[in-house]
Design an enzyme around this catalytic site. Sequence first.
Site, mmCIF file in Angstrom:
data_model
loop_
_atom_site.group_PDB
_atom_site.id
_atom_site.type_symbol
_atom_site.label_atom_id
_atom_site.label_comp_id
_atom_site.label_asym_id
_atom_site.label_seq_id
_atom_site.Cartn_x
_atom_site.Cartn_y
_atom_site.Cartn_z
ATOM 1 N N HIS A 263 66.028 5.823 47.617
ATOM 2 C CA HIS A 263 66.640 6.558 48.813
ATOM 3 C C HIS A 263 66.995 7.932 48.354
ATOM 4 C CE1 HIS A 263 68.895 6.994 52.476
ATOM 5 N NE2 HIS A 263 67.947 6.401 52.814
ATOM 6 N N GLU A 320 63.999 -0.498 54.223
ATOM 7 C CA GLU A 320 62.557 -0.996 54.730
ATOM 8 C C GLU A 320 62.209 -2.358 53.740
ATOM 9 O OE1 GLU A 320 61.648 0.611 57.044
ATOM 10 O OE2 GLU A 320 61.871 2.633 56.686
HETATM 11 N N1 COA Z 1 58.836 4.102 43.436
HETATM 12 C C1 COA Z 1 58.210 4.840 42.121
HETATM 13 N N2 COA Z 1 58.858 5.958 41.948
HETATM 14 C C2 COA Z 1 59.853 6.288 42.596
HETATM 15 C C3 COA Z 1 60.381 6.008 44.009
HETATM 16 C C4 COA Z 1 59.720 4.602 44.317
HETATM 17 N N3 COA Z 1 59.921 3.880 45.329
HETATM 18 N N4 COA Z 1 61.190 6.383 44.490
HETATM 19 C C5 COA Z 1 61.329 7.536 43.894
HETATM 20 N N5 COA Z 1 60.531 7.435 42.682
HETATM 21 C C6 COA Z 1 60.428 8.661 41.571
HETATM 22 C C7 COA Z 1 59.589 9.862 42.217
HETATM 23 O O1 COA Z 1 58.281 9.512 41.946
HETATM 24 C C8 COA Z 1 60.353 10.671 41.265
HETATM 25 O O2 COA Z 1 59.748 10.630 40.173
HETATM 26 P P1 COA Z 1 59.309 12.189 39.373
HETATM 27 O O3 COA Z 1 60.270 12.841 39.191
HETATM 28 O O4 COA Z 1 58.423 11.694 38.125
HETATM 29 O O5 COA Z 1 58.393 13.030 40.410
HETATM 30 C C9 COA Z 1 61.771 10.302 41.078
HETATM 31 O O6 COA Z 1 61.991 8.841 41.232
HETATM 32 C C10 COA Z 1 62.641 10.991 42.011
HETATM 33 O O7 COA Z 1 62.239 10.652 43.489
HETATM 34 P P2 COA Z 1 62.424 11.734 44.461
HETATM 35 O O8 COA Z 1 61.167 11.938 45.376
HETATM 36 O O9 COA Z 1 63.286 12.885 44.065
HETATM 37 O O10 COA Z 1 63.302 10.846 45.291
HETATM 38 P P3 COA Z 1 63.570 11.516 47.017
HETATM 39 O O11 COA Z 1 64.976 11.369 47.173
HETATM 40 O O12 COA Z 1 62.799 12.383 47.277
HETATM 41 O O13 COA Z 1 62.718 10.234 47.810
HETATM 42 C C11 COA Z 1 62.303 8.284 48.909
HETATM 43 C C12 COA Z 1 63.473 9.304 48.328
HETATM 44 C C13 COA Z 1 62.675 7.123 49.846
HETATM 45 C C14 COA Z 1 61.260 9.218 49.600
HETATM 46 C C15 COA Z 1 61.481 7.708 47.409
HETATM 47 O O14 COA Z 1 62.326 7.078 47.022
HETATM 48 C C16 COA Z 1 60.340 6.999 48.183
HETATM 49 O O15 COA Z 1 59.245 7.622 48.163
HETATM 50 N N6 COA Z 1 60.576 5.579 48.197
HETATM 51 C C17 COA Z 1 59.314 4.616 48.546
HETATM 52 C C18 COA Z 1 59.062 4.804 50.186
HETATM 53 C C19 COA Z 1 60.121 4.038 50.959
HETATM 54 O O16 COA Z 1 60.435 2.960 50.538
HETATM 55 N N7 COA Z 1 60.609 4.874 52.042
HETATM 56 C C20 COA Z 1 61.630 4.391 52.963
HETATM 57 C C21 COA Z 1 62.921 5.279 52.899
HETATM 58 S S1 COA Z 1 64.343 4.352 53.508
#
Ligand code: COA
Length: 378
Positions: A263, A320
């Site tokens: 998140h 989710e």
């Molecule tokens: N699975 C695998 N890796 C994950 C991850 C996940 N669910 N969530 C974050 N990461 C990784 C990213 O790939 C990133 O890695 P990198 O630095 O090697 O590129 C690192 O963790 C940092 O993530 P970041 O993209 O900065 O997090 P964010 O704050 O931008 O994204 C979400 C938040 C929710 C978009 C992200 O955690 C995600 O895509 N989750 C899965 C989708 C989901 O469940 N969405 C519903 C949200 S309520």
Amino acid sequence: MNSSSSHPRGEPNRRTPQSYGLDDVIVADTELSDVDGRSGRLTIRGHALHELSGQVSFEALLGLLWDGRLPEPRAEREIARALGQARMAAHAELWRLTPALALDDPMDALRAGVAALPPGADERAAALQLVASAAVISAGWWRLRGRERPIAPAPDVSHAADTLRLFGLANDALRARALETYWVTVADHGLNASTFAARVVASTDSDTVSAVTAALGALKGRLHGGAPGPVLTLLDSVESPARARGVLEGLLARGERIMGMGHRVYRVRDPRADVLERALLELDAGQPSPRLELARSVETAATELLAERYPERGLRANVEFFTAVLLEAIGIPRELFTNVFAAGRTAGWCAHIAEQRRVGRILRPAARYIGPPAVSGS
Ligand code: COA
């Protein structure tokens, strides 16, 4: 389009991944909800989430969000009556939305259907219309997809029970209560991407229908409201608790994300995951179902693997993850999960739209130009 540029990305305007994601950038004051990502607390208008989820009706939550306080029983009945009437009105208008309802994707149908609604002048009437329409249009799409006639609303039953009815699903008290708990849990959540989209549109002094249309577009994305369907696909592929770690390792090795984990704000387990897991247990009469056992094992394995890879990020289950398992247990088809999320979140969007409109200033950030400089003398 060519994304490369010879223009230097130097100081002092150097951008980080955080600034591209607007992390921690404050663009609004809100009285609606507060997300404390460090302690894992969600507060809605002065109430902790657990004081509301499973404790108050969705109609009461509308009163809290829109009027600033939990309504007295009489006021709550009045909201329920007005919402029932709004469902009737939305149903009567369904015939006008035939092109939208023919779209293949239910979120596209909902977005197009909402976009076709008349804007209306009265803020409260627009909010009621939108909350009712989100359920009625989604249910209409589902019925027509199954070559069945849309069902007429029953204005005197709760919004949750009637929504299950409109989909043609079992709508006993236990399921209706579970859906209500879900909606109360997800109705508002700070300045998430779809709420921000709605507030940007509202800041231009555009109408509520347009702002909610924009929010629906943002919610549809896989990284926002589109995650719960893929969570079930993941659980299906894991099949049994013993396989959880192996399947997840393979997925991460392919560079994929684990849906339902991580998140932007929470560095601990999403508090909404806690209340939804409790609602699931209630639906299962206190005994975890095999599906819940499987989900728990996937969550444990995912938490361990993500902690190994990103020890500083605190990537834990988000809303989710248990949304998927709860909505499935209620009997909602997985292709409708995002629509059902939208039907609850519309309540929060409308509250934010009204709040933003009172600010009276257009939201207009800046972008740093990294294209080629103008060719002088041409
Ligand atoms: N699975 C695998 N890796 C994950 C991850 C996940 N669910 N969530 C974050 N990461 C990784 C990213 O790939 C990133 O890695 P990198 O630095 O090697 O590129 C690192 O963790 C940092 O993530 P970041 O993209 O900065 O997090 P964010 O704050 O931008 O994204 C979400 C938040 C929710 C978009 C992200 O955690 C995600 O895509 N989750 C899965 C989708 C989901 O469940 N969405 C519903 C949200 S309520």
